[in-house]
Motif scaffolding. Structure first.
Motif, short mmCIF file in Angstrom:
data_model
loop_
_atom_site.label_atom_id
_atom_site.label_comp_id
_atom_site.label_asym_id
_atom_site.label_seq_id
_atom_site.Cartn_x
_atom_site.Cartn_y
_atom_site.Cartn_z
N ILE A 1 0.66 -1.12 -0.13
CA ILE A 1 0.12 -0.11 -0.05
C ILE A 1 0.69 1.50 0.03
O ILE A 1 0.68 1.99 -0.88
N ASN A 2 1.90 1.22 0.75
CA ASN A 2 2.86 2.34 1.00
C ASN A 2 3.69 2.58 -0.32
O ASN A 2 4.36 3.84 -0.50
N ALA A 3 3.82 1.79 -1.29
CA ALA A 3 4.52 1.81 -2.09
C ALA A 3 3.99 2.08 -3.64
O ALA A 3 4.45 2.69 -4.68
N ASP A 4 2.48 2.47 -3.28
CA ASP A 4 1.72 2.83 -4.66
C ASP A 4 1.89 4.37 -4.56
O ASP A 4 1.22 5.06 -3.41
N SER A 5 2.33 4.89 -5.53
CA SER A 5 2.46 6.39 -5.47
C SER A 5 0.90 7.21 -5.57
O SER A 5 0.80 8.23 -5.14
N GLU A 6 0.10 6.65 -6.05
CA GLU A 6 -1.36 7.22 -6.04
C GLU A 6 -1.93 7.21 -4.60
O GLU A 6 -2.50 8.08 -4.12
N VAL A 7 -1.63 6.17 -3.98
CA VAL A 7 -1.90 6.22 -2.24
C VAL A 7 -1.18 7.10 -1.47
O VAL A 7 -1.77 8.03 -0.88
N MET A 8 0.07 7.53 -1.85
CA MET A 8 0.89 8.45 -1.17
C MET A 8 1.13 9.71 -1.55
O MET A 8 1.50 10.45 -0.91
N ARG A 9 0.28 9.92 -2.79
CA ARG A 9 0.38 11.17 -3.21
C ARG A 9 0.09 12.43 -2.13
O ARG A 9 0.65 13.77 -2.36
N TRP A 10 -0.92 11.99 -1.46
CA TRP A 10 -1.36 13.16 -0.47
C TRP A 10 -0.71 13.21 0.94
O TRP A 10 -1.13 13.77 1.95
N ILE A 11 0.36 12.24 1.25
CA ILE A 11 0.84 11.88 2.38
C ILE A 11 2.28 12.40 2.41
O ILE A 11 3.02 12.31 1.52
N ARG A 12 2.55 13.43 3.58
CA ARG A 12 3.95 14.31 3.56
C ARG A 12 4.19 14.90 2.27
O ARG A 12 3.36 15.59 1.63
N ASP A 13 5.33 14.26 1.62
CA ASP A 13 5.74 14.95 0.52
C ASP A 13 5.47 14.08 -0.70
O ASP A 13 5.85 14.60 -2.14
N GLY A 14 4.54 13.13 -0.72
CA GLY A 14 4.06 12.17 -1.88
C GLY A 14 5.22 11.00 -1.91
O GLY A 14 4.79 10.15 -2.93
#
Length: 177
Positions: A25-38
Motif C-alpha cells: 500500500i505504501n509503495a503505491d504512488s497514487e496512495v501516497m501522493r497526499w501523504i507528507r511530500d508524496g
C-alpha cells in the motif's frame, strides 16, 4: 488486545503478517501522493512506521488500527488516532487519519473505519476534540472528514515540506453518535 468490529471490517492492533501488505500500500504512488511530500515507502520504512504506530499504542493508549476485511482477512490499510508531533501548531490535539490501498477506495471503507475510530476516541478514550490534517486537493479525504461531521477550521503549512494543510476539526463534546 484492542479490536473493534464493524459490519464489514475488523480494526485491530498490528501483527507481523501485516508488513508486506502494508508495504505494498505504501509503495503505491497514487496512495501516497497526499501523504507528507508524496514519497512512497519501502519495506524497511513501512516496518519502522508500524513499529512507531505500535509504540504510540503503548505510550498513548491509542494509535493506528490495522484495518482488515471481515471474511477474507485481507489487510486494506489503517485508520486510527495519532499525536501529530510534526505539527506543533495543532498540539495538544489528536489526529484521526486513514490510509487504504487503492483497490479499496470508493467503497465506503474509509468512512466506516473512521466513524468507528471517532466513536472509539469519544467513548473508549474520552477525547473531546479531534483534528484531521488534509492537503487541500485531497477531495476524497475531505469528503470522509465531512462525513464524520468535521468542519474546516484553518489552513496551515507542513513545517518540513512547506505544503499547505487544511485542519478539519470536530468537538466531540457536541458529537451525537
Amino acid at each position: 488486545m484492542t479490536e473493534i468490529l464493524t459490519p464489514r471490517l475488523l480494526l485491530r492492533r498490528w501483527s507481523d503478517d501485516d508488513l508486506v501488505p502494508m508495504s505494498e500500500i505504501n509503495a503505491d504512488s497514487e496512495v501516497m501522493r497526499w501523504i507528507r511530500d508524496g514519497s512512497v515507502l519501502n519495506l524497511e520504512q513501512t516496518a519502522e512506521a508500524i513499529e512507531r504506530w505500535e509504540d504510540e499504542w503503548d505510550e498513548e493508549g491509542f494509535g493506528l488500527f490495522a484495518v482488515e476485511l471481515l471474511g477474507s482477512g485481507e489487510l486494506i490499510g489503517f485508520a486510527g488516532l495519532s499525536v501529530p508531533h510534526f505539527l506543533p501548531a495543532v498540539l495538544p490535539d489528536v489526529e484521526i487519519g486513514w490510509r487504504l490501498g487503492r483497490s479499496y477506495w470508493g467503497q465506503g471503507y474509509a468512512s466506516e473505519a473512521a466513524h468507528t475510530v471517532l466513536e472509539f476516541a469519544l467513548q473508549d478514550r474520552g477525547l473531546d476534540r479531534l483534528v484531521s490534517l488534509i492537503q487541500p486537493s485531497n477531495e476524497a479525504s475531505v469528503n470522509v472528514a465531512e462525513k464524520l461531521g468535521m468542519t474546516f477550521e484553518r489552513e496551515t503549512v507542513h513545517p518540513e515540506f512547506g505544503l499547505p494543510l487544511q485542519v478539519y476539526a470536530i468537538d466531540l463534546t457536541e458529537y451525537q453518535a
